[in-house]
Scaffold this motif. Structure first.
Motif, PDB file in Angstrom:
ATOM      1  N   THR A  33       8.953  -5.759   1.276  1.00 22.34           N
ATOM      2  CA  THR A  33       7.539  -6.111   1.174  1.00 22.34           C
ATOM      3  C   THR A  33       6.733  -4.915   0.677  1.00 22.34           C
ATOM      4  OG1 THR A  33       7.199  -5.530   3.501  1.00 22.34           O
ATOM      5  CG2 THR A  33       7.676  -7.837   2.996  1.00 22.34           C
ATOM      6  N   ILE A  34       5.644  -5.204  -0.027  1.00 27.88           N
ATOM      7  CA  ILE A  34       4.835  -4.155  -0.648  1.00 27.88           C
ATOM      8  C   ILE A  34       3.455  -4.115   0.005  1.00 27.88           C
ATOM      9  CG2 ILE A  34       3.756  -3.369  -2.792  1.00 27.88           C
ATOM     10  CD1 ILE A  34       6.070  -4.640  -4.293  1.00 27.88           C
ATOM     11  N   ARG A  35       3.015  -2.910   0.346  1.00 24.08           N
ATOM     12  CA  ARG A  35       1.696  -2.703   0.949  1.00 24.08           C
ATOM     13  C   ARG A  35       0.901  -1.717   0.090  1.00 24.08           C
ATOM     14  NH1 ARG A  35       2.112   0.631   6.164  1.00 24.08           N
ATOM     15  NH2 ARG A  35       2.138   2.332   4.638  1.00 24.08           N
ATOM     16  N   LEU A  36      -0.339  -2.066  -0.240  1.00 22.10           N
ATOM     17  CA  LEU A  36      -1.207  -1.153  -0.969  1.00 22.10           C
ATOM     18  C   LEU A  36      -1.735  -0.100  -0.004  1.00 22.10           C
ATOM     19  CD1 LEU A  36      -2.812  -0.329  -3.506  1.00 22.10           C
ATOM     20  CD2 LEU A  36      -4.605  -1.928  -2.755  1.00 22.10           C
ATOM     21  N   ASP A  37      -1.532   1.192  -0.335  1.00 21.98           N
ATOM     22  CA  ASP A  37      -1.965   2.279   0.537  1.00 21.98           C
ATOM     23  C   ASP A  37      -3.252   2.946   0.061  1.00 21.98           C
ATOM     24  OD1 ASP A  37       0.128   1.937   2.264  1.00 21.98           O
ATOM     25  OD2 ASP A  37       1.407   3.436   1.308  1.00 21.98           O
ATOM     26  N   ALA A  38      -3.376   3.179  -1.226  1.00 17.76           N
ATOM     27  CA  ALA A  38      -4.547   3.901  -1.729  1.00 17.76           C
ATOM     28  C   ALA A  38      -4.822   3.527  -3.175  1.00 17.76           C
ATOM     29  CB  ALA A  38      -4.341   5.409  -1.615  1.00 17.76           C
ATOM     30  N   THR A  39      -6.084   3.528  -3.524  1.00 22.04           N
ATOM     31  CA  THR A  39      -6.521   3.261  -4.892  1.00 22.04           C
ATOM     32  C   THR A  39      -7.293   4.470  -5.402  1.00 22.04           C
ATOM     33  OG1 THR A  39      -6.697   0.884  -4.481  1.00 22.04           O
ATOM     34  CG2 THR A  39      -7.887   1.765  -6.385  1.00 22.04           C
ATOM     35  N   ILE A  40      -6.932   4.955  -6.580  1.00 22.28           N
ATOM     36  CA  ILE A  40      -7.582   6.112  -7.189  1.00 22.28           C
ATOM     37  C   ILE A  40      -8.178   5.664  -8.520  1.00 22.28           C
ATOM     38  CG2 ILE A  40      -7.254   8.395  -8.200  1.00 22.28           C
ATOM     39  CD1 ILE A  40      -4.933   7.090  -5.450  1.00 22.28           C
TER      40      ILE A  40
END
Length: 453
Positions: free
Chosen positions: A152-159
């Motif tokens: 499963t994939i989790r979004l951690d941070a957006t730059i």
């Protein structure tokens, strides 16, 4: 370790791919550079002095963060090394932080990201994770792939890029470090955090433990006149990098530190870097241009705090914490894994040789294989104590015998009588068969049924 040739190549690469020309570079290395602000383990990497890329490299240790600060084309740096999961807030660090959270971290335009491990057997906190990086001309996302949950994939941070030298980073979810008490964030000094201890301006004396014996809750840090930074945290004295205030390594362990006061006293001559204003204009302080700062002595003072007068007098002792030859203070007592692996192979070679000699000479006693440096029984190691036993005892280690094909271990079960008889039989056969007929002594794999022939 990144050698000088590769480091020069890296610097040249950054020089030729500037942010002004639109370049956005991503860097990948085993260990993170010092100054990245990523979580480290005090019980392992800090006290063993192996947190950072080129940890023991002197100037080259800080070279990486200096390049990141200079070249804003470096947008992200991914590293592993700690075998920790990616659920901690300081698994990712941004180039800047809100003012209320502390001073500007000075990380250029780079986002640093800790990368975990995929197999459970190599994870320190049972997490099986890796990173997924995706982006475009406007920015990028850092995600976690959870291999223990089917990928499963989790979004951690957006730059998001603002311009060639600035970006905005946001976390995609909250973090709860209370779930990870065994891997709490290691304290690092911060300017203005209230824990810095300053010297007395007149005497130069620095009372690092503030007139009290060190306890497990003592937190303090101070700068020496030579520029080095020392501190007390978690019952240990540590050294920190002067530029980034990141932990470098262990100076004194709890066995020597707890219950003692810490003082720093001037120990050099009065003239050392204490020059009055020169009569010649433009030459103020010139006599100290090449000086390294006033010499100081770091002392551990045992006054028997909390005990009666008789016990205090009996326990009174002053210990001088001597620096290394290069001026650093952290104990370089555990060599890196590659070096220890080589030492282990040398010990195994010596053990094999000892077995061969014992076979040829019919030696009944189990041979002793001793290392002149160490001792080290394995390629991993954690330094728990720094105190020296008095009187100093002989340090030796007996190597394990080589293993037979299939993994069975050799045992040394031959009695002196059996060896003597076998030697006589062998000598008798030798007189009949000659040197080529000698069979020597064979050590068989197995347990109690082992025999010598």
């Amino acid at each position: 370790t990144v050698d000088d040739v590769q480091l020069a190549w890296f610097e040249d690469l950054l020089e030729k791919h500037s942010a002004e020309d639109g370049w956005k570079l991503f860097v990948f290395s085993h260990a993170p550079p010092i100054g990245s602000g990523l979580r480290v383990l005090q019980e392992n990497h800090v006290i063993n002095g192996c947190c950072w890329l080129n940890h023991s490299g002197g100037k080259s240790t800080r070279k990486f963060i200096e390049l990141v600060r200079k070249h804003r084309c470096v947008k992200a740096w991914f590293s592993g090394h700690f075998h920790l999961g990616q659920d901690y807030q300081d698994s990712i660090t941004f180039p800047s932080i809100p003012k209320e959270q502390g001073p500007y971290p000075n990380r250029g335009s780079c986002v640093f990201a800790q990368t975990s491990v995929m197999r459970s057997g190599t994870s320190r906190d049972k997490r099986q994770q890796s990173r997924l990086l995706r982006g475009n001309a406007h920015g990028f996302e850092i995600c976690t792939v959870n291999h223990a949950a089917g990928g499963t994939i989790r979004l951690d941070a957006t730059i998001t890029y603002k311009d060639f030298g600035h970006e905005v980073g946001t976390f995609a979810h909250d973090h709860d470090d209370k779930l990870h008490d065994n891997f709490i964030k290691v304290y690092s000094p911060v300017e203005g955090d209230g824990n810095e201890v300053l010297p007395d301006p007149e005497s130069g004396k620095l009372d690092a433990s503030r007139g009290k014996a060190v306890t497990p809750s003592t937190i303090a840090w101070w700068r020496l006149s030579c520029g080095r930074v020392l501190g007390i945290y978690d019952s240990r004295m540590l050294e920190y990098d002067p530029s980034t205030l990141a932990p470098l390594g262990l100076v004194v362990a709890a066995d020597e530190l707890l219950g003692r006061r810490v003082l720093v006293l001037p120990s050099g001559e009065e003239r050392d870097c204490k020059v009055e204003a020169s009569a010649a204009v433009g030459m103020e302080g010139a006599d100290c241009a090449e000086a390294e700062g006033e010499e100081q002595a770091v002392l551990l003072v045992n006054l028997g705090d909390g005990k009666d007068a008789a016990a205090m007098h009996a326990d009174f002792e002053v210990t001088v914490v001597q620096p290394n030859e290069d001026g650093s203070y952290w104990r370089k007592i555990v060599r890196n894994k590659i070096t220890r692996m080589k030492e282990k192979r040398r010990m195994e070679t010596a053990a094999e040789y000892a077995v061969q000699v014992a076979q040829q000479e019919f030696i009944a006693a189990e041979p002793s294989v001793v290392s002149s440096w160490g001792p080290y029984h394995q390629i991993s190691g954690t330094a728990k104590n720094t105190g020296l036993a008095v009187p100093k005892k002989k340090v030796a280690t007996v190597a394990k015998w080589p293993t037979a094909p299939g993994g069975a271990s050799f045992s040394w079960k031959l009695s002196f009588e059996a060896a003597s008889k076998q030697k006589e039989d062998s000598q008798s056969r030798s007189s009949r068969e000659g040197p080529s007929g000698q069979r020597g002594m064979e050590i068989r794999p197995g347990g109690a049924e082992n025999q010598a022939r």
